[in-house]
Design a protein around this motif. Structure first.
Motif, PDB file in Angstrom:
ATOM      1  N   TYR A   3      33.603  46.062  38.339  1.00 38.18           N
ATOM      2  CA  TYR A   3      33.892  44.745  39.226  1.00 38.18           C
ATOM      3  C   TYR A   3      33.084  43.555  38.139  1.00 38.18           C
ATOM      4  N   ASP A   4      34.475  42.589  37.862  1.00 42.27           N
ATOM      5  CA  ASP A   4      34.028  40.915  36.988  1.00 42.27           C
ATOM      6  C   ASP A   4      34.747  39.922  37.339  1.00 42.27           C
ATOM      7  N   ASN A   5      33.994  39.039  37.642  1.00 39.99           N
ATOM      8  CA  ASN A   5      34.728  38.070  37.485  1.00 39.99           C
ATOM      9  C   ASN A   5      35.285  37.960  39.338  1.00 39.99           C
ATOM     10  N   LYS A   6      35.064  38.581  40.127  1.00 39.56           N
ATOM     11  CA  LYS A   6      35.856  38.681  41.292  1.00 39.56           C
ATOM     12  C   LYS A   6      37.402  39.300  41.519  1.00 39.56           C
ATOM     13  N   LYS A   7      37.147  40.417  40.248  1.00 42.55           N
ATOM     14  CA  LYS A   7      38.153  41.330  40.171  1.00 42.55           C
ATOM     15  C   LYS A   7      38.017  42.519  39.761  1.00 42.55           C
ATOM     16  N   ILE A   8      39.094  44.343  39.304  1.00 42.56           N
ATOM     17  CA  ILE A   8      38.204  45.111  39.363  1.00 42.56           C
ATOM     18  C   ILE A   8      39.101  45.585  37.916  1.00 42.56           C
ATOM     19  N   ILE A   9      38.323  45.982  36.818  1.00 41.51           N
ATOM     20  CA  ILE A   9      39.092  46.171  35.537  1.00 41.51           C
ATOM     21  C   ILE A   9      38.615  47.067  35.704  1.00 41.51           C
ATOM     22  N   PRO A  10      39.805  47.568  34.910  1.00 44.89           N
ATOM     23  CA  PRO A  10      40.090  49.631  34.911  1.00 44.89           C
ATOM     24  C   PRO A  10      39.235  49.140  33.499  1.00 44.89           C
ATOM     25  N   THR A  11      38.586  50.677  33.842  1.00 45.49           N
ATOM     26  CA  THR A  11      37.642  51.488  32.653  1.00 45.49           C
ATOM     27  C   THR A  11      37.943  53.128  32.104  1.00 45.49           C
TER      28      THR A  11
END
Ligand SMILES: [Zn+2]
Length: 200
Positions: free
Chosen positions: A93-101
């Protein structure tokens, strides 16, 4: 004359050619001091011999996202014991969104679950729950913590009928079979997942 693409990657400030021979194109800039055209982004250089133009074509590779210490990550619980659980980290969760990892491995120990006393992790989590947690180290496997506000379970489904549970009056309730469940519910329950759905 043929156009000339070099497979080699160039990086910002890599010299591409002397200015007399080519014009600066997209994603390049002129270094006046040395009379050079330099790349301004990461990409592959492209020499257009007919137009005497040099440009850099950006590589479309997605940036590789890896959790660091104190990253807020999204994990799916795979296995639960009384005093620890294992989760697969699938996003950050970064910068108000979920980034897939990842996927990366996460371990949540009972001492890192809550500021309050926890008797057993079975009382607060279930296999398949999606959790929001903070990483305590910067390598895989990650040690997780859900002590900070806003962390905990963000999506859970009914243990009887499989329907997604809703948070109602301090409890997770199944809208289909009306069963209720106790969890360490995050303030971001459900909403954070829906936010992700709206993003392309
Ligand atoms: Zn149900």
């Amino acid at each position: 004359m043929e156009n000339n693409v070099k497979d080699k990657l160039v990086y910002p400030s890599t010299p591409l050619n002397v200015i007399e021979e080519f014009f600066p194109g997209e994603n390049t800039y002129v270094d006046d001091e040395k009379g050079l055209i330099r790349a301004s982004i990461v990409g592959k250089p492209f020499w257009d011999n007919a137009a005497r133009l040099i440009k850099v074509v950006p590589t479309r590779k997605r940036r590789y996202v890896v959790p660091r210490e104190n990253s807020v990550v999204v994990g799916v619980i795979q296995n639960i014991r009384t005093d620890f659980l294992l989760a697969t980290i699938i996003g950050m969760y970064d910068n108000k969104k979920i980034i897939p990892t990842g996927p990366f491995a996460g371990v949540l120990h009972i001492s890192q679950v809550s500021q309050e006393y926890v008797k057993s992790l079975y009382d607060l989590f279930a296999v398949g729950d999606v959790i929001l947690a903070k990483t305590m180290n910067n390598y895989n496997p990650y040690n997780l913590s859900t002590k900070a506000p806003g962390l905990g379970v963000i999506l859970s489904s009914c243990g009887y009928c499989g329907h997604v549970l809703l948070f109602r009056e301090g409890k997770l309730v199944c809208p289909r079979c009306k069963s209720s469940f106790s969890r360490l519910v995050s303030k971001n329950y459900y909403n954070i997942m829906m936010q992700k759905e709206l993003k392309p």
